[in-house]
Design a protein around this motif. Structure first.
Motif, PDB file in Angstrom:
ATOM      1  N   GLY A   1       0.800  -1.216   0.000  1.00 31.11           N
ATOM      2  CA  GLY A   1       0.000   0.000   0.000  1.00 31.11           C
ATOM      3  C   GLY A   1       0.832   1.263   0.000  1.00 31.11           C
ATOM      4  O   GLY A   1       1.986   1.285   0.455  1.00 31.11           O
ATOM      5  N   THR A   2       0.232   2.328  -0.532  1.00 29.32           N
ATOM      6  CA  THR A   2       0.854   3.645  -0.526  1.00 29.32           C
ATOM      7  C   THR A   2      -0.213   4.675  -0.157  1.00 29.32           C
ATOM      8  O   THR A   2      -1.338   4.630  -0.652  1.00 29.32           O
ATOM      9  CB  THR A   2       1.511   3.968  -1.882  1.00 29.32           C
ATOM     10  OG1 THR A   2       2.215   5.210  -1.804  1.00 29.32           O
ATOM     11  CG2 THR A   2       0.498   4.048  -3.015  1.00 29.32           C
ATOM     12  N   GLN A   3       0.141   5.587   0.734  1.00 21.36           N
ATOM     13  CA  GLN A   3      -0.829   6.546   1.258  1.00 21.36           C
ATOM     14  C   GLN A   3      -1.020   7.704   0.280  1.00 21.36           C
ATOM     15  O   GLN A   3      -0.040   8.297  -0.203  1.00 21.36           O
ATOM     16  CB  GLN A   3      -0.343   7.099   2.601  1.00 21.36           C
ATOM     17  CG  GLN A   3      -1.229   8.180   3.196  1.00 21.36           C
ATOM     18  CD  GLN A   3      -2.568   7.650   3.673  1.00 21.36           C
ATOM     19  OE1 GLN A   3      -2.630   6.624   4.360  1.00 21.36           O
ATOM     20  NE2 GLN A   3      -3.646   8.349   3.332  1.00 21.36           N
ATOM     21  N   VAL A   4      -2.272   8.030   0.031  1.00 18.63           N
ATOM     22  CA  VAL A   4      -2.638   9.212  -0.744  1.00 18.63           C
ATOM     23  C   VAL A   4      -3.510  10.089   0.154  1.00 18.63           C
ATOM     24  O   VAL A   4      -4.523   9.631   0.681  1.00 18.63           O
ATOM     25  CB  VAL A   4      -3.407   8.842  -2.021  1.00 18.63           C
ATOM     26  CG1 VAL A   4      -3.975  10.090  -2.695  1.00 18.63           C
ATOM     27  CG2 VAL A   4      -2.510   8.075  -2.973  1.00 18.63           C
ATOM     28  N   THR A   5      -3.077  11.323   0.333  1.00 15.52           N
ATOM     29  CA  THR A   5      -3.830  12.270   1.156  1.00 15.52           C
ATOM     30  C   THR A   5      -4.162  13.498   0.321  1.00 15.52           C
ATOM     31  O   THR A   5      -3.256  14.134  -0.234  1.00 15.52           O
ATOM     32  CB  THR A   5      -3.031  12.685   2.394  1.00 15.52           C
ATOM     33  OG1 THR A   5      -2.694  11.523   3.164  1.00 15.52           O
ATOM     34  CG2 THR A   5      -3.838  13.634   3.266  1.00 15.52           C
ATOM     35  N   VAL A   6      -5.443  13.807   0.238  1.00 12.43           N
ATOM     36  CA  VAL A   6      -5.903  14.962  -0.524  1.00 12.43           C
ATOM     37  C   VAL A   6      -6.530  15.948   0.467  1.00 12.43           C
ATOM     38  O   VAL A   6      -7.561  15.663   1.077  1.00 12.43           O
ATOM     39  CB  VAL A   6      -6.930  14.570  -1.592  1.00 12.43           C
ATOM     40  CG1 VAL A   6      -7.299  15.789  -2.444  1.00 12.43           C
ATOM     41  CG2 VAL A   6      -6.393  13.441  -2.458  1.00 12.43           C
ATOM     42  N   SER A   7      -5.882  17.082   0.619  1.00 14.99           N
ATOM     43  CA  SER A   7      -6.345  18.048   1.613  1.00 14.99           C
ATOM     44  C   SER A   7      -5.821  19.434   1.294  1.00 14.99           C
ATOM     45  O   SER A   7      -4.744  19.581   0.714  1.00 14.99           O
ATOM     46  CB  SER A   7      -5.871  17.621   3.008  1.00 14.99           C
ATOM     47  OG  SER A   7      -6.234  18.595   3.980  1.00 14.99           O
ATOM     48  N   SER A   8      -6.581  20.430   1.683  1.00 13.99           N
ATOM     49  CA  SER A   8      -6.135  21.808   1.519  1.00 13.99           C
ATOM     50  C   SER A   8      -5.477  22.303   2.813  1.00 13.99           C
ATOM     51  O   SER A   8      -5.015  23.439   2.864  1.00 13.99           O
ATOM     52  CB  SER A   8      -7.311  22.703   1.144  1.00 13.99           C
ATOM     53  OG  SER A   8      -8.346  22.592   2.090  1.00 13.99           O
TER      54      SER A   8
END
Length: 116
Positions: free
Chosen positions: A109-116
């Motif tokens: 797994g690889t972490q993807v974080t989408v945030s402002s």
């Protein structure tokens, strides 16, 4: 030894893009259907995209249709997930999966974080 190693995750602002990669080894990559899954905190793992052995057929989770593209390179034993127009709800750990009948393998797994 079978290995699936994902890379390319990270932190991105909404509307941004990331390209995930998965390098396979230890099995006949070209014979396996390849899939990407994801798991958000507190939620079950869900299927995101699938690609046929030759790369000619793809299917997507409805919520990513038109934004994500799965592809593969059988000469390099690689599968990719191009992710555009990312949304906060795309935040998850993304997993690479290889499937052939009763054989199934997973990456770490690889972490993807989408945030402002």
């Amino acid at each position: 030894q079978v290995q699936l190693v994902e890379s390319g995750g990270g932190f991105v602002q909404p509307g941004g893009s990331l390209r995930l990669s998965c390098l396979a080894s230890g099995f006949a990559f070209g014979s396996y259907i390849m899939r990407w899954y994801r798991q958000a905190p507190g939620k079950e793992r869900e299927w995101v995209a699938v690609i046929s052995t030759a790369g000619t057929t793809t299917y997507y989770l409805e919520s990513v249709q038109g934004r994500f593209t799965i592809s593969r390179d059988n000469e390099k034993n690689m599968v990719y997930l191009e992710m555009n127009s990312l949304k906060p709800e795309d935040t998850a750990v993304y997993y690479c999966n290889a499937w052939l009948s009763r054989d199934e393998y997973w990456g770490q797994g690889t972490q993807v974080t989408v945030s402002s």
